[in-house]
Design an enzyme around this catalytic site. Structure first.
Site, PDB file in Angstrom:
ATOM      1  N   ASN A  22       8.339  39.548  -4.685  1.00  0.00           N
ATOM      2  CA  ASN A  22       9.488  38.659  -4.944  1.00  0.00           C
ATOM      3  C   ASN A  22      10.314  39.191  -6.113  1.00  0.00           C
ATOM      4  OD1 ASN A  22       9.780  36.106  -3.244  1.00  0.00           O
ATOM      5  ND2 ASN A  22       7.558  36.206  -3.569  1.00  0.00           N
ATOM      6  N   ILE A 100      -0.098  27.202 -14.829  1.00  0.00           N
ATOM      7  CA  ILE A 100       0.618  25.926 -14.889  1.00  0.00           C
ATOM      8  C   ILE A 100       1.523  25.948 -16.127  1.00  0.00           C
ATOM      9  CG2 ILE A 100       0.319  23.421 -15.124  1.00  0.00           C
ATOM     10  CD1 ILE A 100      -1.329  23.747 -12.834  1.00  0.00           C
ATOM     11  N   HIS A 117       7.235  28.790  -3.570  1.00  0.00           N
ATOM     12  CA  HIS A 117       5.920  28.390  -3.072  1.00  0.00           C
ATOM     13  C   HIS A 117       5.870  28.690  -1.567  1.00  0.00           C
ATOM     14  CE1 HIS A 117       2.195  26.145  -2.945  1.00  0.00           C
ATOM     15  NE2 HIS A 117       2.645  25.484  -1.895  1.00  0.00           N
ATOM     16  N   GLN A 181      10.784  35.682   4.435  1.00  0.00           N
ATOM     17  CA  GLN A 181      11.795  34.653   4.142  1.00  0.00           C
ATOM     18  C   GLN A 181      11.878  34.361   2.641  1.00  0.00           C
ATOM     19  OE1 GLN A 181      13.907  33.841   6.475  1.00  0.00           O
ATOM     20  NE2 GLN A 181      12.694  35.192   7.784  1.00  0.00           N
TER      21      GLN A 181
END
Ligand code: GAR
Length: 229
Positions: A22, A100, A117, A181
């Site tokens: 990414n 987190i 995500h 995608q």
């Protein structure tokens, strides 16, 4: 962003823990002028992250802040925030960042942290979600770019892409279809932000000056019989 007569590019900080595909899609989109922004920092929590090599190859400022060097999560967060603030980061992009984000971090970048995500939120938050979608028998899977809030994968949704789940899918084949995608919608979401097109209204993210698109249903398996369609 307009500063006098100069149009400044959005200063992007990318946080990654893994291979960094990414990150690569964002590097490529910036280089191609598809994002009016530039990556001013790549930061990894894992010294072995492939993302660090991608940043090195692209000539980007990069560093590792190893979460294992900190006893408290708050101190790790503070070190990361300090680095991003020093770099003048305006948008924090979590690209496979498996930590987190704590409250102090959120408060330092309100409405300025995005995550991707590999599931159609709010279905399947958390980990190993492609396998969960497959095991559940979902007919569609996909990916979601959202703003980050205090929960796990719960923030306001910016963009989603849907892919079909095929009968012979494995976790790997489905993950690959979703990842393809991800590499399209993450640069797109970042560019919308860079252009000032995103407005958070409660749980919804409005995309300004976006023409209404006709509603189009996706059906899987597709209806082939003309008597049923
Ligand atoms: C991507 O599939 C991303 O959606 C996922 O980790 C992968 C990172 O791949 N993120 C999460 O699961 C966060 N909850 P990459 O390192 O090749 O970009």
């Amino acid at each position: 962003m307009i500063n006098g007569n100069r149009v400044e590019k959005l200063r992007i900080g990318v946080l990654a823990s893994g291979g960094g595909t990414n990150l690569q899609s964002i590097i490529d989109a910036c280089a191609a002028g598809k994002i009016h922004g530039r990556i001013v920092r790549v930061l990894c929590n894992n010294p072995d992250a492939g993302a660090l090599q991608r940043a090195e190859k692209a000539g980007l400022s990069h560093c590792c802040i190893n979460h294992r060097d900190f006893e408290r999560r708050e101190d790790f967060d503070q070190a990361v925030v300090g680095q991003l603030q020093q770099d003048g980061v305006e948008l924090v992009v979590l690209a496979g960042f498996m930590r987190i984000i704590g409250k102090a971090f959120l408060d330092a970048f309100p409405g300025r942290i995005m995550n991707i995500h590999p599931a159609l939120l709010p279905s399947f938050p958390g980990l190993h979600v492609q396998k969960k979608a497959l095991d559940y028998g979902a007919r569609f899977a996909g990916c979601t770019v959202h703003f980050v809030d205090g929960g796990v994968d719960t923030g306001p949704i910016i963009v989603q892409a849907v892919v079909p789940v095929l009968d012979d899918d494995t976790e790997d084949s489905l993950s690959a279809r979703i990842l393809e995608q991800e590499h399209r919608i993450y640069p797109y979401a970042i560019e919308l932000f860079a252009q000032g097109q995103l407005k958070i209204e409660g749980r919804r993210v409005k995309v300004l000056s976006q023409p209404d698109t006709p509603s189009q249903a996706l059906i899987n398996p597709p209806i082939f019989s003309s008597s049923l369609s």
